[in-house]
Structures are given as structure tokens and as C-alpha cells.
Design a protein around this motif. Structure first.
Motif, PDB file in Angstrom:
ATOM      1  N   THR A  84       0.850  -1.190   0.000  1.00 13.60           N
ATOM      2  CA  THR A  84       0.000   0.000   0.000  1.00 13.60           C
ATOM      3  C   THR A  84       0.884   1.236   0.000  1.00 13.60           C
ATOM      4  O   THR A  84       2.059   1.192   0.388  1.00 13.60           O
ATOM      5  CB  THR A  84      -0.929   0.053   1.227  1.00 13.60           C
ATOM      6  OG1 THR A  84      -0.136   0.147   2.423  1.00 13.60           O
ATOM      7  CG2 THR A  84      -1.825  -1.160   1.289  1.00 13.60           C
ATOM      8  N   ALA A  85       0.318   2.352  -0.441  1.00 10.26           N
ATOM      9  CA  ALA A  85       1.015   3.642  -0.397  1.00 10.26           C
ATOM     10  C   ALA A  85      -0.025   4.748  -0.399  1.00 10.26           C
ATOM     11  O   ALA A  85      -1.054   4.639  -1.071  1.00 10.26           O
ATOM     12  CB  ALA A  85       1.957   3.804  -1.591  1.00 10.26           C
TER      13      ALA A  85
ATOM     14  N   LYS B 285       4.547   6.945   2.497  1.00 10.51           N
ATOM     15  CA  LYS B 285       3.876   5.995   3.395  1.00 10.51           C
ATOM     16  C   LYS B 285       3.632   4.660   2.695  1.00 10.51           C
ATOM     17  O   LYS B 285       2.499   4.215   2.514  1.00 10.51           O
ATOM     18  CB  LYS B 285       2.582   6.593   3.940  1.00 10.51           C
ATOM     19  CG  LYS B 285       2.818   7.775   4.871  1.00 10.51           C
ATOM     20  CD  LYS B 285       1.540   8.249   5.535  1.00 10.51           C
ATOM     21  CE  LYS B 285       1.823   9.394   6.498  1.00 10.51           C
ATOM     22  NZ  LYS B 285       0.604   9.895   7.160  1.00 10.51           N
ATOM     23  N   MET B 286       4.732   4.020   2.354  1.00  9.51           N
ATOM     24  CA  MET B 286       4.674   2.702   1.728  1.00  9.51           C
ATOM     25  C   MET B 286       4.648   1.612   2.791  1.00  9.51           C
ATOM     26  O   MET B 286       5.345   1.691   3.796  1.00  9.51           O
ATOM     27  CB  MET B 286       5.887   2.483   0.823  1.00  9.51           C
ATOM     28  CG  MET B 286       5.825   1.189   0.006  1.00  9.51           C
ATOM     29  SD  MET B 286       7.398   0.805  -0.811  1.00  9.51           S
ATOM     30  CE  MET B 286       8.306   0.111   0.566  1.00  9.51           C
ATOM     31  N   CYS B 287       3.835   0.602   2.559  1.00 14.60           N
ATOM     32  CA  CYS B 287       3.782  -0.573   3.427  1.00 14.60           C
ATOM     33  C   CYS B 287       3.855  -1.815   2.543  1.00 14.60           C
ATOM     34  O   CYS B 287       3.229  -1.864   1.474  1.00 14.60           O
ATOM     35  CB  CYS B 287       2.483  -0.587   4.238  1.00 14.60           C
ATOM     36  SG  CYS B 287       2.231  -2.074   5.241  1.00 14.60           S
TER      37      CYS B 287
ATOM     38  N   VAL C  50      -2.537  -6.974  10.945  1.00 18.75           N
ATOM     39  CA  VAL C  50      -1.084  -7.084  10.913  1.00 18.75           C
ATOM     40  C   VAL C  50      -0.522  -6.925   9.500  1.00 18.75           C
ATOM     41  O   VAL C  50       0.617  -6.495   9.325  1.00 18.75           O
ATOM     42  CB  VAL C  50      -0.611  -8.431  11.506  1.00 18.75           C
ATOM     43  CG1 VAL C  50      -0.897  -8.482  12.989  1.00 18.75           C
ATOM     44  CG2 VAL C  50      -1.261  -9.612  10.795  1.00 18.75           C
ATOM     45  N   GLU C  51      -1.308  -7.257   8.463  1.00 17.63           N
ATOM     46  CA  GLU C  51      -0.876  -7.015   7.097  1.00 17.63           C
ATOM     47  C   GLU C  51      -1.146  -5.559   6.719  1.00 17.63           C
ATOM     48  O   GLU C  51      -1.784  -4.804   7.476  1.00 17.63           O
ATOM     49  CB  GLU C  51      -1.625  -7.941   6.143  1.00 17.63           C
ATOM     50  CG  GLU C  51      -1.348  -9.428   6.366  1.00 17.63           C
ATOM     51  CD  GLU C  51      -2.118 -10.290   5.379  1.00 17.63           C
ATOM     52  OE1 GLU C  51      -1.808 -10.232   4.171  1.00 17.63           O
ATOM     53  OE2 GLU C  51      -3.043 -11.013   5.829  1.00 17.63           O
ATOM     54  N   CYS C  52      -0.682  -5.168   5.540  1.00 19.76           N
ATOM     55  CA  CYS C  52      -0.902  -3.773   5.091  1.00 19.76           C
ATOM     56  C   CYS C  52      -2.383  -3.488   4.869  1.00 19.76           C
ATOM     57  O   CYS C  52      -2.830  -2.350   5.004  1.00 19.76           O
ATOM     58  CB  CYS C  52      -0.108  -3.520   3.821  1.00 19.76           C
ATOM     59  SG  CYS C  52       1.684  -3.594   4.052  1.00 19.76           S
ATOM     60  N   TYR C  53      -3.138  -4.490   4.494  1.00 20.85           N
ATOM     61  CA  TYR C  53      -4.605  -4.381   4.376  1.00 20.85           C
ATOM     62  C   TYR C  53      -5.224  -5.755   4.380  1.00 20.85           C
ATOM     63  O   TYR C  53      -4.521  -6.763   4.276  1.00 20.85           O
ATOM     64  CB  TYR C  53      -5.017  -3.598   3.131  1.00 20.85           C
ATOM     65  CG  TYR C  53      -4.706  -4.240   1.807  1.00 20.85           C
ATOM     66  CD1 TYR C  53      -5.627  -5.070   1.177  1.00 20.85           C
ATOM     67  CD2 TYR C  53      -3.487  -4.011   1.152  1.00 20.85           C
ATOM     68  CE1 TYR C  53      -5.347  -5.659  -0.049  1.00 20.85           C
ATOM     69  CE2 TYR C  53      -3.205  -4.576  -0.064  1.00 20.85           C
ATOM     70  CZ  TYR C  53      -4.134  -5.405  -0.666  1.00 20.85           C
ATOM     71  OH  TYR C  53      -3.853  -5.982  -1.886  1.00 20.85           O
TER      72      TYR C  53
END
Length: 224
Positions: A51-52, A96-98, A221-224
Motif C-alpha cells: 500500500t502507499a 507511506k509505503m507498506c 497485521v498485514e498492510c490491508y
């Protein structure tokens, strides 16, 4: 849905699937097995999420491709073809990268999620910065705006230095060189969610890097 905005094209909830046909995918897999085609590396058996908040890229291009990857997460050497949409940027900055990936069946612990965060931004020195960035994507949702976009160009003509090219060099010879592609001078993506098999870059600077292991999986716990 699209509209012209200051010389660009804005696509709400941008989602793309540009992949070869099943027959073409099978042919590429046979070619790789016979050594007729060169693969940069075999991808793992684990797809990851990214994600970003914001991605700005110069020299954007996108075309279909196939990644060869391991069929099993835990063992075995069998390679299988994985159709992808390859999104490329000559230069990119990301805020804001994940990135997260789940490893199943870890002894004692069960599922373990590796989560990486970087580019807290918005200052330039606190963003993720990349050159010659290639994203091998299977699923993408975002709000996107393109400047001077060309839709329907041949994939081999997207490389800067060719007659029409705006993007980086075509990733490899595995793609359909005359296949459908699109390119743009710039691409701005916000609220990005994607799944991918691989990311490669000439340089990749991760400002404010944080990496954590979490027990379990899912949106907590994951990005989405």
C-alpha cells in the motif's frame, strides 16, 4: 470513467489486468523450460501486498508479462507461470509505503506476517525513492492521474530511446514485444493497494525503514 485534467487523464479507482492469453502463457512456460528464454529470477511462492498513500512516477509504462515462480511455498523445485501486469517507472517517489507477506505453517507459531514500512514523508528526504522501478502486479486499486498518456502502444516501444518511448527499458524478452501497452510522461497514484509477485529497481532508497514480525495474518497485521 475518465476525464481530461490539465493535460492528464484521471481514472477513479484505477484497476488494470493486462496479461497474455492462456496459450501465450503456456508457450512462455515451455520456452523457459527449454532454455529458449531468459528469466531474471524465479519468484517465490508467496504473493505480497503493498500500500502507499501517494506514488509519483516519471516515465511510466505498463504491459503484460509472465513471472516464473515456485509452485510451493515450503518445498519443491517445480516452476509455474504467473501472469502479471508490469508497471514501470524511470523515477518514482512514494509516501507511506507498506509491504507485507505472510509465511504459513511456521513451526510452533503458525502464520507469521513480515511487515515493512518506509517513506513517512511528506518531505522529499523522508519519501521512498526509486529509479528504474518494475512492479509485477496481479491486483491494483488506486486513484490515478496520467499526463500525456498513450494507450495501445506496442510494449517494445515504451522504452525511452525508442521512437515513442517514455518509460525505462523493457524488463526482459519474456513479454510479448508487440503486445498491448500504455505509457505516460507522469503518473500520480493515491490510495494505492496492490498485490504483486516481484519488485525490482535500479536503486531503491527506503527512508524511515521499519520492519516487524507479527503473529497471524489479516488486516490488523498485514498492510490491508
Amino acid at each position: 470513467m475518465q476525464s481530461q485534467v490539465r493535460g492528464g487523464t484521471r481514472w477513479k479507482r484505477f484497476a488494470v489486468v493486462m496479461v497474455p492469453s492462456v496459450a501465450a502463457t503456456a508457450a512462455i512456460g515451455v520456452g523457459l523450460a527449454q532454455g529458449a528464454l531468459a528469466a531474471s529470477f524465479a519468484v517465490s511462492g508467496q504473493e505480497f501486498k503493498v500500500t502507499a498513500d501517494h506514488l509519483y512516477g516519471e516515465g511510466f509504462a505498463q504491459y503484460g508479462g509472465v513471472d516464473m515462480g515456485y509452485a510451493n511455498v515450503k518445498e519443491g523445485d517445480q516452476l509455474v507461470p504467473r501472469p502479471v501486469a508490469i508497471s514501470t517507472f524511470r523515477n518514482a517517489t512514494i509516501t507511506k509505503m507498506c509491504q507485507s507477506v505472510v509465511t504459513p505453517d511456521v513451526p510452533v507459531f503458525g502464520k507469521i506476517t513480515l511487515r515493512l514500512e518506509a517513506g513517512p514523508g511528506p518531505e522529499a528526504e523522508r519519501k521512498v525513492q526509486a529509479t528504474n522501478l518494475y512492479l509485477d502486479v496481479t491486483d491494483l486499486d488506486a486513484d490515478a492521474e496520467f499526463k500525456n498518456i498513450d494507450i495501445g502502444v506496442a510494449a517494445k516501444d515504451t522504452a525511452q530511446g525508442t521512437r515513442f518511448g517514455k518509460g525505462p527499458a523493457v524488463k526482459d524478452q519474456n513479454i510479448n514485444q508487440n503486445g498491448f501497452a500504455q505509457q505516460a510522461e507522469t503518473a500520480t497514484l493515491t490510495n494505492v493497494r496492490q498485490k504483486a509477485w516481484a519488485t525490482t529497481a535500479g536503486t531503491f532508497k527506503l527512508s524511515g525503514l521499519k520492519m516487524r514480525l507479527h503473529k497471524g495474518d489479516g488486516p490488523k497485521v498485514e498492510c490491508y
